[in-house]
Write a protein that holds these residues in place. Structure first.
Motif, PDB file in Angstrom:
ATOM      1  N   ARG A 101      -5.192  -8.305   0.210  1.00 29.81           N
ATOM      2  CA  ARG A 101      -6.351  -8.568  -0.665  1.00 29.81           C
ATOM      3  C   ARG A 101      -7.157  -9.742  -0.136  1.00 29.81           C
ATOM      4  NH1 ARG A 101      -6.061  -7.064  -6.225  1.00 29.81           N
ATOM      5  NH2 ARG A 101      -7.945  -8.315  -6.523  1.00 29.81           N
ATOM      6  N   THR A 102      -8.454  -9.657  -0.292  1.00 33.80           N
ATOM      7  CA  THR A 102      -9.303 -10.801   0.014  1.00 33.80           C
ATOM      8  C   THR A 102      -9.792 -11.385  -1.310  1.00 33.80           C
ATOM      9  OG1 THR A 102     -11.220  -9.350   0.146  1.00 33.80           O
ATOM     10  CG2 THR A 102     -10.098  -9.861   2.194  1.00 33.80           C
TER      11      THR A 102
ATOM     12  N   LYS B 257       0.842  -1.203   0.000  1.00 26.31           N
ATOM     13  CA  LYS B 257       0.000   0.000   0.000  1.00 26.31           C
ATOM     14  C   LYS B 257       0.872   1.246   0.000  1.00 26.31           C
ATOM     15  CE  LYS B 257      -3.617   2.190   2.774  1.00 26.31           C
ATOM     16  NZ  LYS B 257      -4.225   2.179   4.125  1.00 26.31           N
TER      17      LYS B 257
ATOM     18  N   THR C 155     -10.897  -5.957  -2.691  1.00 27.00           N
ATOM     19  CA  THR C 155     -11.308  -5.752  -1.299  1.00 27.00           C
ATOM     20  C   THR C 155     -10.148  -6.200  -0.414  1.00 27.00           C
ATOM     21  OG1 THR C 155     -12.349  -7.920  -1.321  1.00 27.00           O
ATOM     22  CG2 THR C 155     -13.785  -6.031  -1.704  1.00 27.00           C
ATOM     23  N   TYR C 156     -10.124  -5.685   0.813  1.00 25.10           N
ATOM     24  CA  TYR C 156      -8.936  -5.886   1.647  1.00 25.10           C
ATOM     25  C   TYR C 156      -9.284  -6.297   3.075  1.00 25.10           C
ATOM     26  CZ  TYR C 156      -6.673  -3.384  -2.164  1.00 25.10           C
ATOM     27  OH  TYR C 156      -6.218  -2.996  -3.401  1.00 25.10           O
ATOM     28  N   ASN C 157      -8.321  -6.969   3.689  1.00 18.29           N
ATOM     29  CA  ASN C 157      -8.329  -7.210   5.132  1.00 18.29           C
ATOM     30  C   ASN C 157      -7.418  -6.188   5.789  1.00 18.29           C
ATOM     31  OD1 ASN C 157      -9.855  -9.473   4.730  1.00 18.29           O
ATOM     32  ND2 ASN C 157      -8.123 -10.893   4.850  1.00 18.29           N
ATOM     33  N   TYR C 158      -7.852  -5.741   6.965  1.00 18.47           N
ATOM     34  CA  TYR C 158      -7.047  -4.773   7.718  1.00 18.47           C
ATOM     35  C   TYR C 158      -6.653  -5.417   9.042  1.00 18.47           C
ATOM     36  CZ  TYR C 158      -8.804  -1.558   4.210  1.00 18.47           C
ATOM     37  OH  TYR C 158      -9.110  -0.952   3.012  1.00 18.47           O
TER      38      TYR C 158
ATOM     39  N   ASP D 242       0.298  -1.859   5.682  1.00 17.49           N
ATOM     40  CA  ASP D 242      -0.269  -2.518   4.506  1.00 17.49           C
ATOM     41  C   ASP D 242      -1.612  -3.162   4.846  1.00 17.49           C
ATOM     42  OD1 ASP D 242      -0.355  -3.300   1.904  1.00 17.49           O
ATOM     43  OD2 ASP D 242       1.290  -4.750   2.018  1.00 17.49           O
ATOM     44  N   HIS D 243      -2.276  -3.644   3.818  1.00 18.17           N
ATOM     45  CA  HIS D 243      -3.468  -4.455   3.978  1.00 18.17           C
ATOM     46  C   HIS D 243      -3.375  -5.601   2.983  1.00 18.17           C
ATOM     47  CE1 HIS D 243      -5.300  -1.213   1.133  1.00 18.17           C
ATOM     48  NE2 HIS D 243      -4.382  -1.929   0.546  1.00 18.17           N
TER      49      HIS D 243
ATOM     50  N   SER E  48      -7.654 -13.587   7.242  1.00 21.75           N
ATOM     51  CA  SER E  48      -7.076 -14.146   6.019  1.00 21.75           C
ATOM     52  C   SER E  48      -7.078 -15.661   6.020  1.00 21.75           C
ATOM     53  CB  SER E  48      -5.648 -13.620   5.828  1.00 21.75           C
ATOM     54  OG  SER E  48      -5.683 -12.250   5.528  1.00 21.75           O
TER      55      SER E  48
END
Lengths: 221, 399
Positions: free
Chosen positions: B207-208, B92, B216-219, B204-205, B187
Motif C-alpha cells: 500500500r502507498t 495479495k 493504491t499500491y507499489n509494485y 504481493d504489492h 516505498s
C-alpha cells in the motif's frame, strides 16, 4: 607332607622380592585429574589435555593407546562429540545417524578429505597421520562443525561438561601437559604446564583464555 | 511478473527429480497480542511506522503474525533447492513465496570454495533475519534497515560467491546480476523508514499512503527496462573480530522508464555491517546509505537520499534471551514537487525478551518506540513530529 622348595624356586622368589623392593615404572600407576576453566573460572568442555614425558626423560609409552581410534556421529545435524583426540596415525570413523545425507569434509592442511554419507551410513576409518587440529564440516549444512585433534603425545583426553578429564595409569616421572581448545585466540599456542608424577594422584588446573562461543551467523542457504 | 512464473516453472522442474532425496521442512507459527500505536500503519495506507495500527486506537488486538514454511531439498550433495512460503490473508495472495532458489556448491578440500545460486532470494544484507519466514533472530521486529530490505528488495537473478578459508581469516567475495526489482525504492520515498517484520512476498504489492482515497499500491517486482541490476560485496570473518560485511547494491533501473503501474526507481546503496561476540554479549551493527530517483520526464527528476544505522546487543541466559536495539534514520528528497516532501528523521528503541522452555516453543515480549518527524504527515492533518509505541507478546511454535 610339606614339599621342600627346590633351589630354582628359591632363586625365583628372591628375584621377585628384589624387584618389588626396587620398584619398576610399570608398577607405579598414577592418575591425573585435570580441570580446565576459562578466564572467568567457568568449566571448559571439549578441551584436549595431553601429557608427554619431558624431553630426555625415558619412559615407556602405553602398550595399547587409548586414543588410537574415535567415532564422530552426526545426529540432528550436529557432530557428536564435537571434539575428539587421536594419536598420530590413528583413525576416526564417521557415522550418520540422521535421516538426511551429510557431506563430511576437511580442508585443513593436516588432513584434507571429503565423503558423502547416506542416512545410517558408517564410514571406513579415516586415518590422520600428521599432528594438529583438523576442523571438520558438512558441505551441505554449514552450522555443523567438529574438530579432530591429532597428537604425538602418548596420553590425551577431552574434558567433559564440567571441564574435567581423568588420565589414569600413568608412570612416574616428569611430564609436560599441553591443553588445546578450539576457541583459543587466533595464532595463540596451546598452553603448557610441567607436572611431576610422584604420588598416586595428581591434579592439573589450567585456565585458558578463549573466545566466546561462536553463534551461527545466518542460515544455510 | 511473467518472469517470476517462468522462474518458478524452472524451479518446479528442477524439484521433480528430488522425490527420493533429502527434504527438510521447517515451520513457524507466530501468534501475537499487539498493543498498536494510534497511527494508521503504512501497510494500511497511512504514515504509521509500525506493522500494526488501524488509526482507531484499538487497545489490544490478536493476530496471526506469521505462518511460514522453509523447504530445503538436497538434490545432490552439491545441489540444493530452498524455498520459503508464508500464509497471510492480508497478502495479495494468501499463500505467497518469500524466496525460491537453487544453489550449486561443490565441496572443496582446498582453501578456496565457490558457489552459485539462482532464483529469487534476499540480497545478503541482513545480519538479523535468519529465521524461518525471514524472521529476525533476536527481536520480533527487525531494524529499520532490514525492515526496508524485507519490504522492497529481492534478487531475481544469479549470484556467485568465492570463499577463501584460511587458518584464521575467512573472506567471501560475492557478486550478483538481477532484474525484476525496478520498483524498489518507491516505498522508502513514499513513507520512509519503518519497523515492520512482514517481508513482502514475491507476488504481493505494498500500500502507498493515500489518506482518504482508494487503496493504491507499489509494485516492487517489475522489470521496466533492459538494464541489469547488480551487487558486489566482501565479507571478512575471523574468530576474534567477528564478521564484517560490505556491499554495494544498484538495481540498475532506468529512472525514465515506467508503465501503467510503476516507475523505474533507480536505487543504489552502500551497506556495512559487523557482527561479533564480546564476552557473552552478541553485537550486531549495521549502517546503510543510498539514494533512489525517478525521472519520468526531463523536467521532473525526483531524488530521495536515505540512511540508517542500528546497534543491537543480545545475550542468552539459559532458556532466556534478551536484546536491545537502537536505530536512527533519515530521508531527504530533492524534487520539483510542491512540499511537503519525503523528508524525515527519527530514532527508535526496541527491547525484547524471549523465553524458550522447549525447543519448539517460545514466548517473546517486545516493546518498540519510534520518535520521528516526517513533513508529509501534514497531508493527514498531523504535526510532523510523533512518538509511537508498539508492544507485542508473541507465542511461537516451530518444527
Amino acid at each position: 607332607m610339606n614339599r621342600i622348595p627346590t633351589p630354582s624356586l628359591i632363586a625365583y622368589l628372591i628375584g621377585v622380592a628384589i624387584l618389588s623392593c626396587l620398584g619398576t615404572p610399570a608398577a607405579f600407576a598414577a592418575t591425573v585429574t585435570a580441570t580446565i576453566t576459562d578466564d572467568a573460572g567457568r568449566p571448559l568442555a571439549d578441551a584436549v589435555v595431553m601429557l608427554a614425558p619431558e624431553p630426555g626423560t625415558p619412559m615407556p609409552a602405553p602398550e595399547r593407546s587409548r586414543i588410537a581410534t574415535a567415532t564422530i556421529d552426526q545426529t540432528d545435524e550436529v557432530f557428536v562429540p564435537p571434539v575428539v583426540v587421536i594419536r598420530s596415525g590413528g583413525t576416526v570413523v564417521f557415522r550418520n545417524s540422521d535421516g538426511i545425507r551429510h557431506h563430511v569434509y576437511s580442508f585443513a592442511p593436516v588432513r584434507r578429505f571429503e565423503m558423502v554419507q547416506a542416512p545410517g551410513e558408517t564410514s571406513e576409518p579415516v586415518r590422520f597421520d600428521k599432528p594438529g587440529a583438523v576442523a571438520i564440516g558438512c558441505n551441505i549444512h554449514d552450522h555443523m562443525i567438529a574438530h579432530v585433534f591429532v597428537t604425538d603425545a602418548p596420553w590425551a583426553i577431552v574434558t567433559d561438561a564440567q571441564g574435567r578429564a581423568i588420565l589414569p595409569e600413568l608412570p612416574a616421572g616428569q611430564f609436560v601437559a599441553t591443553v588445546w581448545h578450539a576457541r583459543l585466540r587466533p595464532r595463540s599456542e596451546p598452553v603448557t604446564r610441567q607436572i611431576a608424577l610422584t604420588a598416586a594422584n595428581a591434579s592439573l588446573a589450567v585456565s585458558l583464555s578463549v573466545l566466546p562461543p561462536r553463534r551461527p551467523r545466518g542460515h544455510d542457504y | 511478473m511473467r518472469r517470476i512464473f517462468i522462474l518458478l516453472a524452472v524451479l518446479c522442474a528442477a524439484v521433480r527429480p528430488v522425490a527420493a532425496q533429502d527434504i527438510t521442512i521447517n515451520g513457524l507459527a507466530d501468534f501475537r497480542l499487539i498493543a498498536p500505536p494510534s497511527d494508521t500503519s503504512h501497510l494500511e495506507g497511512g504514515y504509521g511506522k509500525f506493522r500494526w495500527g488501524d488509526g482507531r486506537g484499538s487497545p489490544v488486538i490478536p493476530d496471526l503474525a506469521a505462518l511460514a514454511l522453509r523447504v530445503a531439498a538436497t538434490v545432490t550433495p552439491d545441489l540444493r533447492i530452498v524455498a520459503q512460503f508464508r500464509y497471510d490473508p492480508k497478502q495479495k495472495t494468501a499463500l505467497d513465496m518469500l524466496e525460491a532458489y537453487v544453489r550449486y556448491r561443490p565441496v572443496s578440500t582446498s582453501n578456496w570454495r565457490w558457489s552459485v545460486r539462482g532464483g529469487a532470494f534476499f540480497p545478503p544484507v541482513s545480519l538479523e533475519n535468519s529465521g524461518v519466514g525471514w524472521t529476525p533472530e533476536w527481536t520480533l521486529t527487525p531494524s529499520a534497515i532490514n525492515s526496508w530490505v524485507g519490504e522492497e528488495l529481492r534478487v531475481i537473478g544469479a549470484e556467485g560467491t568465492l570463499e577463501w578459508r584460511g587458518e584464521v581469516d575467512r573472506f567471501e567475495f560475492v557478486a550478483a546480476a538481477f532484474g525484476v526489482n525496478d520498483g524498489a525504492g518507491e516505498s522508502i520515498d513514499d513513507y520512509g523508514w519503518t519497523l515492520n517484520d512482514r517481508a513482502i512476498g514475491l507476488f504481493d504489492h505494498i500500500r502507498t499512503p493515500n489518506p482518504g482515497g482508494p487503496p493504491t499500491y507499489n509494485y516492487q517486482f517489475r522489470q521496466l527496462d533492459h538494464a541489469v541490476g547488480w551487487y558486489a560485496g566482501v565479507n571478512w570473518e575471523r574468530p576474534d573480530l567477528g564478521r564484517i560485511s560490505f556491499l554495494r547494491y544498484d538495481n540498475g533501473a532506468d529512472p525514465s522508464a515506467h508503465d501503467d503501474y510503476e516507475f523505474g526507481w533507480r536505487t543504489s546503496f552502500w551497506s556495512l555491517g559487523w557482527s561479533t561476540e564480546i564476552g557473552p554479549v552478541t553485537i550486531l551493527a549495521q549502517g546503510l546509505t543510498g539514494t533512489t530517483s525517478i525521472a519520468p520526464s526531463p523536467s521532473f527528476v525526483s531524488r530521495t537520499d536515505f540512511w540508517s544505522y542500528f546497534v543491537l546487543a543480545g545475550i542468552e541466559r539459559g532458556t532466556w534471551r534478551f536484546a536491545v536495539r537502537f536505530d536512527q534514520f533519515a530521508t531527504s528528497e530533492t524534487s520539483p514537487s510542491p512540499p511537503p516532501r519525503s523528508d524525515e528523521h527519527g530514532i527508535a528503541g526496541t527491547a525484547a525478551a524471549t523465553w524458550s522452555p522447549l525447543k519448539w516453543l517460545s514466548l517473546t515480549g517486545e516493546v518498540a518506540a519510534i520518535d520521528s518527524a516526517r513533513s508529509q504527515r501534514a497531508l493527514i492533518g498531523k504535526a510532523p513530529h510523533t512518538t509511537a509505541v508498539q508492544a507485542q507478546l508473541a507465542l511461537r511454535l516451530r518444527f
